[in-house]
Design an enzyme around this catalytic site. Structure first.
Site, mmCIF file in Angstrom:
data_model
loop_
_atom_site.group_PDB
_atom_site.id
_atom_site.type_symbol
_atom_site.label_atom_id
_atom_site.label_comp_id
_atom_site.label_asym_id
_atom_site.label_seq_id
_atom_site.Cartn_x
_atom_site.Cartn_y
_atom_site.Cartn_z
ATOM 1 N N ASN A 2 -2.305 0.772 4.173
ATOM 2 C CA ASN A 2 -1.180 1.523 3.597
ATOM 3 C C ASN A 2 -1.279 2.992 3.999
ATOM 4 O OD1 ASN A 2 -2.853 2.947 1.565
ATOM 5 N ND2 ASN A 2 -3.177 0.866 0.818
ATOM 6 N N ASP A 47 -3.625 -4.827 -2.460
ATOM 7 C CA ASP A 47 -3.629 -5.853 -3.506
ATOM 8 C C ASP A 47 -3.986 -7.227 -2.954
ATOM 9 O OD1 ASP A 47 -2.977 -4.158 -5.607
ATOM 10 O OD2 ASP A 47 -0.842 -4.206 -5.094
ATOM 11 N N LYS A 92 -9.275 -12.519 18.417
ATOM 12 C CA LYS A 92 -7.973 -11.857 18.390
ATOM 13 C C LYS A 92 -6.868 -12.917 18.482
ATOM 14 C CE LYS A 92 -5.281 -8.451 20.845
ATOM 15 N NZ LYS A 92 -5.026 -7.863 22.159
ATOM 16 N N ASP A 103 -9.052 -6.548 -8.973
ATOM 17 C CA ASP A 103 -8.529 -5.273 -9.470
ATOM 18 C C ASP A 103 -9.746 -4.435 -9.870
ATOM 19 O OD1 ASP A 103 -7.488 -3.145 -11.053
ATOM 20 O OD2 ASP A 103 -5.607 -4.252 -11.142
ATOM 21 N N ILE A 104 -10.033 -3.441 -9.046
ATOM 22 C CA ILE A 104 -11.276 -2.679 -9.223
ATOM 23 C C ILE A 104 -11.277 -1.940 -10.555
ATOM 24 C CG2 ILE A 104 -12.685 -0.806 -8.279
ATOM 25 C CD1 ILE A 104 -11.495 -1.593 -5.493
ATOM 26 N N LYS A 141 0.739 0.052 -16.863
ATOM 27 C CA LYS A 141 -0.567 -0.091 -16.174
ATOM 28 C C LYS A 141 -1.712 0.363 -17.083
ATOM 29 C CE LYS A 141 1.013 -0.088 -11.498
ATOM 30 N NZ LYS A 141 1.405 0.631 -10.302
HETATM 31 N N1 CTP Z 1 -6.338 -0.423 -8.327
HETATM 32 C C1 CTP Z 1 -7.588 -0.983 -8.225
HETATM 33 N N2 CTP Z 1 -7.763 -2.173 -7.631
HETATM 34 C C2 CTP Z 1 -6.710 -2.864 -7.135
HETATM 35 C C3 CTP Z 1 -5.416 -2.318 -7.234
HETATM 36 C C4 CTP Z 1 -5.265 -1.094 -7.825
HETATM 37 O O1 CTP Z 1 -8.547 -0.353 -8.671
HETATM 38 N N3 CTP Z 1 -6.912 -4.029 -6.566
HETATM 39 C C5 CTP Z 1 -6.176 0.849 -9.029
HETATM 40 C C6 CTP Z 1 -5.699 2.011 -8.181
HETATM 41 O O2 CTP Z 1 -6.793 2.730 -7.618
HETATM 42 C C7 CTP Z 1 -4.941 2.856 -9.195
HETATM 43 C C8 CTP Z 1 -4.378 1.813 -10.160
HETATM 44 O O3 CTP Z 1 -5.176 0.646 -9.994
HETATM 45 O O4 CTP Z 1 -5.792 3.677 -9.949
HETATM 46 C C9 CTP Z 1 -2.958 1.442 -9.950
HETATM 47 O O5 CTP Z 1 -2.747 1.083 -8.614
HETATM 48 P P1 CTP Z 1 -1.317 0.614 -8.124
HETATM 49 O O6 CTP Z 1 -1.418 0.189 -6.686
HETATM 50 O O7 CTP Z 1 -0.298 1.641 -8.512
HETATM 51 O O8 CTP Z 1 -1.087 -0.612 -9.070
HETATM 52 P P2 CTP Z 1 -1.253 -2.136 -8.889
HETATM 53 O O9 CTP Z 1 -2.168 -2.604 -9.944
HETATM 54 O O10 CTP Z 1 -1.623 -2.473 -7.494
HETATM 55 O O11 CTP Z 1 0.217 -2.603 -9.254
HETATM 56 P P3 CTP Z 1 1.535 -2.674 -8.357
HETATM 57 O O12 CTP Z 1 1.095 -2.659 -6.900
HETATM 58 O O13 CTP Z 1 2.159 -3.934 -8.766
HETATM 59 O O14 CTP Z 1 2.366 -1.474 -8.722
#
Ligand code: CTP
Length: 405
Positions: free
Chosen positions: A210, A279, A289, A308-309, A339
């Site tokens: 990203n 995600d 490759k 989700d960390i 969130k």
């Molecule tokens: N985060 C995380 N681990 C993941 C996804 C997100 O730790 N696998 C953390 C990000 O570092 C941030 C928060 O969760 O602090 C929100 O991240 P965001 O990408 O906005 O949310 P998502 O949980 O991925 O939700 P969505 O993509 O559906 O908006």
């Protein structure tokens, strides 16, 4: 406790019987996490050997302005820039006089002249010398120049006289040293920060990622270091120079970031998830490759969810104060609140990434911090500026159990 964690202290030792106490002082400053370099005046070497202070500090002792050997290790201007604080202990009457008048006659006085950082002086001398009008005038002049004066103490002196002029005791000097760092809002805290993007491999040459630049996470690491914290920066791939004093753990994938985070979050006081974690990751990573000819005109990549960390960190029993970011393009505050609740965070920082002026790759940001029943919007400002404000708010919101001050 590590109340001086990451702080760089240049200890100036001048001539006087109390110079032997600088050996103990180095140890006690190091106990608090400080990195100590020593500069001795020629007179100081008559009272304690450079070898002793070199052994204790773990660095070459700097003695001479014109010594090519030590100048090549770290020159006097470099030393002046390096220091967060110059602490002169013991400071003789003679050195105080030279310092107050801006002399640059030896290495230590030259460093003091060149330094931008705070200078602190712990006088040690015979009570008559201390009481002398010239010394008192020099000390007043130093105070008006912004120099901090630690002590002196009263009591029996090496010369047998009793009065004011003894070097303040080592514990007292350490306490005052700690207090000179005004922005030590996170002193002694261990802060773990994730930053940047993650890369999820498709094959040996391709990945899903990203637009995260890592700028906001790195700025937060710097602000937390400035606030006195020990910072672990778990960073995905970025083009940024790591903050000078952060312990950087480089990672590539979300899974690697997860593993490093779970390891570091245990025992941490604050966890700030700034990383734009992917995600999803490809369920299978092709070993070779992927070739156009074999795949025809369509390729299907099946994705599976990454852990989700931040939610995993927030679920740790007795875990750190957990701060997440919510990068949204619409319904920013509502989604951020959702969130906060869903991931069981202590604080969430919402930002609108649909605006090209702010967000991912820009140097500026506009955020709203949400915690407990409070909400605070930080108007558009540099990411560094926003970081300082965020760190200040986290320090205020931090429960007693995670505060060390
Ligand atoms: N985060 C995380 N681990 C993941 C996804 C997100 O730790 N696998 C953390 C990000 O570092 C941030 C928060 O969760 O602090 C929100 O991240 P965001 O990408 O906005 O949310 P998502 O949980 O991925 O939700 P969505 O993509 O559906 O908006």
């Amino acid at each position: 406790m590590n109340l001086l964690a990451g702080k760089r202290i240049l200890l100036g030792v001048t001539g006087g019987i109390a110079a032997y106490k600088s050996a103990e002082l180095i140890r006690r400053l190091q106990d608090q996490g400080a990195d100590v370099h020593v500069v001795m005046t020629a007179a100081a070497t008559e009272f304690i050997t450079p070898l002793t202070l070199q052994g204790l500090s773990g660095h070459p002792v700097h003695l001479d302005l014109l010594d090519t050997e030590t100048e090549s290790v770290m020159g006097h201007i470099e030393l002046a820039r390096w220091a967060d604080l110059i602490l002169i202990a013991p400071a003789s009457a003679n050195f105080i006089a030279r310092l107050s008048q801006g002399h640059g006659s030896d290495l230590l006085s030259t460093i003091c002249l060149a330094a931008q950082c705070q200078i602190a002086v712990a006088p040690a001398m015979n009570q008559g010398m201390w009481a002398n009008a010239a010394t008192q005038e020099n000390v007043r002049s130093l105070m008006t120049q912004g120099t901090a004066i630690f002590g002196p103490d009263e009591g029996l002196q090496a010369c047998g006289e009793i009065g004011e002029g003894r070097l303040l005791d080592v514990a007292g000097i350490v306490d005052l040293t700690i207090a000179t760092f005004p922005n030590g809002k996170l002193r002694g805290c261990k802060v773990v920060i994730t930053a940047g993007p993650t890369r999820e491999a498709i094959d040996p040459v391709r990945y899903i990622s990203n637009h995260s630049s890592g700028k906001q996470g790195y700025a937060l690491a710097e602000a937390a270091i400035e606030a006195g914290a020990e910072v672990i920066l778990i960073s995905g791939p970025t083009n940024l120079a790591p903050p000078n004093r952060a312990n950087v753990i480089p990672v590539t994938s979300a899974q690697e970031m997860y593993e490093a985070s779970m390891q570091e979050a245990t025992g941490a006081d604050i966890f700030i998830g700034v990383a734009a974690v992917a995600d999803f990751r490809p369920t299978e990573v092709s070993r070779q490759k992927i070739k156009k000819d074999k795949s025809g005109s369509r390729v299907t990549i099946t994705l599976e969810e990454n852990p989700d960390i931040i939610a995993s960190v927030a679920a740790l029993g007795d875990g750190p104060f957990t701060v997440g970011f919510a990068a949204e393009t619409s319904h920013v505050i509502d989604y951020a609140r959702a969130k906060l609740a869903k991931k069981n965070l202590d604080m969430v920082i919402a930002n609108n990434v649909s605006n090209q002026e702010i967000g991912f790759n820009s140097d500026e940001n506009e955020t709203t911090m949400i915690w407990g029943n409070q909400e605070q919007t930080l108007p558009i400002a540099s990411k560094r500026n926003i970081a300082t404000k965020i760190v200040g708010t986290i320090a205020e919101a931090l429960p007693e159990s995670h505060a060390h001050d």
